[in-house]
Design a protein around this motif. Structure first.
Motif, PDB file in Angstrom:
ATOM      1  N   THR A 149       0.718  -1.186  -0.103  1.00  0.00           N
ATOM      2  CA  THR A 149       0.019   0.048   0.277  1.00  0.00           C
ATOM      3  C   THR A 149       0.906   1.255   0.008  1.00  0.00           C
ATOM      4  OG1 THR A 149      -0.129   0.033   2.333  1.00  0.00           O
ATOM      5  CG2 THR A 149      -1.871  -1.183   1.492  1.00  0.00           C
ATOM      6  N   VAL A 150       0.257   2.403  -0.186  1.00  0.00           N
ATOM      7  CA  VAL A 150       0.915   3.748  -0.451  1.00  0.00           C
ATOM      8  C   VAL A 150       1.488   3.980   1.216  1.00  0.00           C
ATOM      9  CG1 VAL A 150       0.606   5.986  -0.794  1.00  0.00           C
ATOM     10  CG2 VAL A 150      -0.409   4.461  -2.153  1.00  0.00           C
ATOM     11  N   SER A 151       0.687   3.630   2.071  1.00  0.00           N
ATOM     12  CA  SER A 151       1.129   4.084   3.499  1.00  0.00           C
ATOM     13  C   SER A 151       2.254   3.023   3.819  1.00  0.00           C
ATOM     14  CB  SER A 151       0.006   3.986   4.462  1.00  0.00           C
ATOM     15  OG  SER A 151      -0.396   2.622   4.428  1.00  0.00           O
ATOM     16  N   GLY A 152       2.396   1.948   3.359  1.00  0.00           N
ATOM     17  CA  GLY A 152       3.545   0.869   3.719  1.00  0.00           C
ATOM     18  C   GLY A 152       4.868   1.575   3.163  1.00  0.00           C
ATOM     19  N   ILE A 153       4.747   1.947   1.830  1.00  0.00           N
ATOM     20  CA  ILE A 153       5.860   2.655   1.504  1.00  0.00           C
ATOM     21  C   ILE A 153       6.291   3.964   1.922  1.00  0.00           C
ATOM     22  CG2 ILE A 153       6.779   3.524  -0.728  1.00  0.00           C
ATOM     23  CD1 ILE A 153       4.928   1.920  -2.348  1.00  0.00           C
ATOM     24  N   LYS A 154       5.315   4.659   2.364  1.00  0.00           N
ATOM     25  CA  LYS A 154       5.748   6.026   3.193  1.00  0.00           C
ATOM     26  C   LYS A 154       6.461   5.575   4.657  1.00  0.00           C
ATOM     27  CE  LYS A 154       2.104   8.953   1.211  1.00  0.00           C
ATOM     28  NZ  LYS A 154       0.970   9.533   1.929  1.00  0.00           N
ATOM     29  N   ARG A 155       5.882   4.416   5.240  1.00  0.00           N
ATOM     30  CA  ARG A 155       6.542   4.307   6.605  1.00  0.00           C
ATOM     31  C   ARG A 155       7.984   3.833   6.128  1.00  0.00           C
ATOM     32  NH1 ARG A 155       3.487   3.090  11.266  1.00  0.00           N
ATOM     33  NH2 ARG A 155       1.276   2.973  10.993  1.00  0.00           N
ATOM     34  N   ALA A 156       8.329   2.999   5.301  1.00  0.00           N
ATOM     35  CA  ALA A 156       9.553   2.697   5.130  1.00  0.00           C
ATOM     36  C   ALA A 156      10.289   3.594   4.644  1.00  0.00           C
ATOM     37  CB  ALA A 156       9.470   1.481   3.807  1.00  0.00           C
ATOM     38  N   LEU A 157       9.919   4.547   3.793  1.00  0.00           N
ATOM     39  CA  LEU A 157      10.694   5.747   3.580  1.00  0.00           C
ATOM     40  C   LEU A 157      10.954   6.600   4.625  1.00  0.00           C
ATOM     41  CD1 LEU A 157       9.337   6.850   0.108  1.00  0.00           C
ATOM     42  CD2 LEU A 157      11.692   6.036   0.600  1.00  0.00           C
ATOM     43  N   ASN A 158      10.038   6.903   5.896  1.00  0.00           N
ATOM     44  CA  ASN A 158      10.230   7.590   6.728  1.00  0.00           C
ATOM     45  C   ASN A 158      11.252   7.353   7.770  1.00  0.00           C
ATOM     46  OD1 ASN A 158       8.627   9.671   5.696  1.00  0.00           O
ATOM     47  ND2 ASN A 158       6.632   8.893   6.461  1.00  0.00           N
ATOM     48  N   ILE A 159      11.669   5.761   7.670  1.00  0.00           N
ATOM     49  CA  ILE A 159      12.673   5.478   8.427  1.00  0.00           C
ATOM     50  C   ILE A 159      14.000   6.089   8.211  1.00  0.00           C
ATOM     51  CG2 ILE A 159      13.962   3.345   9.010  1.00  0.00           C
ATOM     52  CD1 ILE A 159      11.182   1.856   8.684  1.00  0.00           C
ATOM     53  N   PHE A 160      14.143   6.231   6.901  1.00  0.00           N
ATOM     54  CA  PHE A 160      15.410   6.657   6.391  1.00  0.00           C
ATOM     55  C   PHE A 160      15.614   8.235   5.949  1.00  0.00           C
ATOM     56  CE2 PHE A 160      14.772   2.240   5.299  1.00  0.00           C
ATOM     57  CZ  PHE A 160      15.640   1.626   5.740  1.00  0.00           C
ATOM     58  N   PHE A 161      14.327   8.894   5.759  1.00  0.00           N
ATOM     59  CA  PHE A 161      14.308  10.191   5.255  1.00  0.00           C
ATOM     60  C   PHE A 161      13.012  10.640   6.094  1.00  0.00           C
ATOM     61  CE2 PHE A 161      15.709   7.726   1.592  1.00  0.00           C
ATOM     62  CZ  PHE A 161      16.918   8.395   1.345  1.00  0.00           C
ATOM     63  N   LYS A 162      13.254  11.830   6.759  1.00  0.00           N
ATOM     64  CA  LYS A 162      12.258  12.606   7.713  1.00  0.00           C
ATOM     65  C   LYS A 162      11.276  13.083   6.941  1.00  0.00           C
ATOM     66  CE  LYS A 162      15.357  13.901  11.414  1.00  0.00           C
ATOM     67  NZ  LYS A 162      16.091  15.026  12.090  1.00  0.00           N
ATOM     68  N   ASP A 163      11.510  13.863   5.792  1.00  0.00           N
ATOM     69  CA  ASP A 163      10.432  14.684   5.065  1.00  0.00           C
ATOM     70  C   ASP A 163      10.429  13.839   3.490  1.00  0.00           C
ATOM     71  OD1 ASP A 163       9.839  16.388   6.948  1.00  0.00           O
ATOM     72  OD2 ASP A 163      11.599  17.514   6.464  1.00  0.00           O
ATOM     73  N   SER A 164       9.461  12.706   3.305  1.00  0.00           N
ATOM     74  CA  SER A 164       9.415  12.294   2.159  1.00  0.00           C
ATOM     75  C   SER A 164       7.970  12.061   1.862  1.00  0.00           C
ATOM     76  CB  SER A 164      10.058  10.839   2.109  1.00  0.00           C
ATOM     77  OG  SER A 164       9.428   9.897   3.057  1.00  0.00           O
ATOM     78  N   SER A 165       7.554  12.295   0.438  1.00  0.00           N
ATOM     79  CA  SER A 165       6.326  11.973   0.208  1.00  0.00           C
ATOM     80  C   SER A 165       6.184  11.101  -0.906  1.00  0.00           C
ATOM     81  CB  SER A 165       5.451  13.497   0.022  1.00  0.00           C
ATOM     82  OG  SER A 165       6.191  14.120  -1.044  1.00  0.00           O
ATOM     83  N   LEU A 166       4.881  10.511  -1.195  1.00  0.00           N
ATOM     84  CA  LEU A 166       4.688   9.636  -2.373  1.00  0.00           C
ATOM     85  C   LEU A 166       3.684  10.226  -3.051  1.00  0.00           C
ATOM     86  CD1 LEU A 166       4.918   5.763  -2.571  1.00  0.00           C
ATOM     87  CD2 LEU A 166       2.625   7.097  -3.278  1.00  0.00           C
ATOM     88  N   GLU A 167       3.688  10.449  -4.482  1.00  0.00           N
ATOM     89  CA  GLU A 167       2.732  10.822  -5.238  1.00  0.00           C
ATOM     90  C   GLU A 167       2.187   9.834  -6.220  1.00  0.00           C
ATOM     91  OE1 GLU A 167       4.775  14.142  -6.940  1.00  0.00           O
ATOM     92  OE2 GLU A 167       3.772  15.448  -5.764  1.00  0.00           O
ATOM     93  N   GLU A 168       1.185   9.442  -6.473  1.00  0.00           N
ATOM     94  CA  GLU A 168       0.610   8.501  -7.340  1.00  0.00           C
ATOM     95  C   GLU A 168       0.244   9.269  -8.622  1.00  0.00           C
ATOM     96  OE1 GLU A 168      -1.842   4.950  -5.830  1.00  0.00           O
ATOM     97  OE2 GLU A 168      -2.336   6.586  -4.152  1.00  0.00           O
ATOM     98  N   TRP A 169       0.265   8.323  -9.690  1.00  0.00           N
ATOM     99  CA  TRP A 169       0.162   8.720 -11.166  1.00  0.00           C
ATOM    100  C   TRP A 169      -1.007   9.994 -11.362  1.00  0.00           C
ATOM    101  CZ3 TRP A 169      -4.195   7.819 -13.897  1.00  0.00           C
ATOM    102  CH2 TRP A 169      -5.159   6.980 -13.242  1.00  0.00           C
ATOM    103  N   TYR A 170      -2.012   9.496 -10.864  1.00  0.00           N
ATOM    104  CA  TYR A 170      -3.282  10.738 -11.005  1.00  0.00           C
ATOM    105  C   TYR A 170      -2.947  12.137 -10.249  1.00  0.00           C
ATOM    106  CZ  TYR A 170      -4.660   8.907  -6.604  1.00  0.00           C
ATOM    107  OH  TYR A 170      -4.628   8.660  -5.173  1.00  0.00           O
ATOM    108  N   GLN A 171      -2.157  12.062  -9.279  1.00  0.00           N
ATOM    109  CA  GLN A 171      -1.713  13.209  -8.600  1.00  0.00           C
ATOM    110  C   GLN A 171      -0.701  14.004  -9.570  1.00  0.00           C
ATOM    111  OE1 GLN A 171      -0.346  11.420  -5.169  1.00  0.00           O
ATOM    112  NE2 GLN A 171      -2.175  12.300  -3.912  1.00  0.00           N
TER     113      GLN A 171
END
Length: 193
Positions: free
Chosen positions: A94-116
């Motif tokens: 899920t998107v939130s799973g990817i965000k959680r994994a990224l936030n371990i290594f980078f404080k300010d990260s965000s994910l944008e899906e194709w329609y955004q």
């Protein structure tokens, strides 16, 4: 509660009258105290991740199957990875799973899906505030371990607010020799009226 019962010698009170004064019961009580009561803090490992040493975190990560775990990570990142591992396993794909994994290594990260961002369906891109790390392939591997196989990483965008000199140069080819030089460029974005 159980530790208090065993530690306060209530074990003898609970024993049948036949073996209350038996030496075996006293030896059992000493062994229970030595091997279980004194080490009970090590049995509950999820509550004490912030107190663990690095080698203990390595074992916990292996036990929790943290896919993106790397033994060269900093101690802080190892702790975050172990703490977030169960949540990430629940949200894997899920998107939130990817965000959680990224936030371990980078404080300010965000994910944008194709329609955004008007991309192709099934694609996403990641924005990370900070400087570009040396291990870009490692970041990609960590994302791959958490995302669905039908999701595709379009690009990783690093945003940086650094104050650096901008060097520019021009070169024209008309049979003349031109050279480039560096200079300090000041950009003024204010509207002067």
């Amino acid at each position: 509660m159980i530790t208090k019962i065993i530690y306060d010698s209530i074990l003898k009170q609970l024993a049948p009258k036949l073996i209350k004064n038996n030496i075996i019961l006293e030896v059992a009580e000493v062994l229970i105290k030595k091997h279980i009561i004194d080490n009970i803090q090590f049995l509950v490992f999820l509550d004490r991740i912030n107190e663990m040493q690095e080698w203990e975190l390595d074992y916990v990560a292996k036990e929790l199957h943290v896919d993106y775990y790397d033994y060269t990570m900093s101690l802080e990142n190892k702790r975050k990875a172990c703490q977030e591992s169960l949540a990430i396993h629940n949200e894997k794909g899920t998107v939130s799973g990817i965000k959680r994994a990224l936030n371990i290594f980078f404080k300010d990260s965000s994910l944008e899906e194709w329609y955004q961002y008007e991309g192709e369906p099934g694609y996403f891109r990641i924005r990370i505030d900070g400087k570009i790390p040396n291990n870009l392939s490692q970041i990609r591997e960590r994302i791959e371990s958490v995302k669905k196989k039908s999701q595709h990483l379009d690009k990783i965008i690093f945003l940086s607010n650094s104050n650096q000199k901008l060097h520019y140069g021009t070169y024209m080819m008309h049979g003349r020799k031109c050279s480039t030089r560096s200079t300090k460029l000041t950009l003024n974005f204010l509207n002067n009226k």
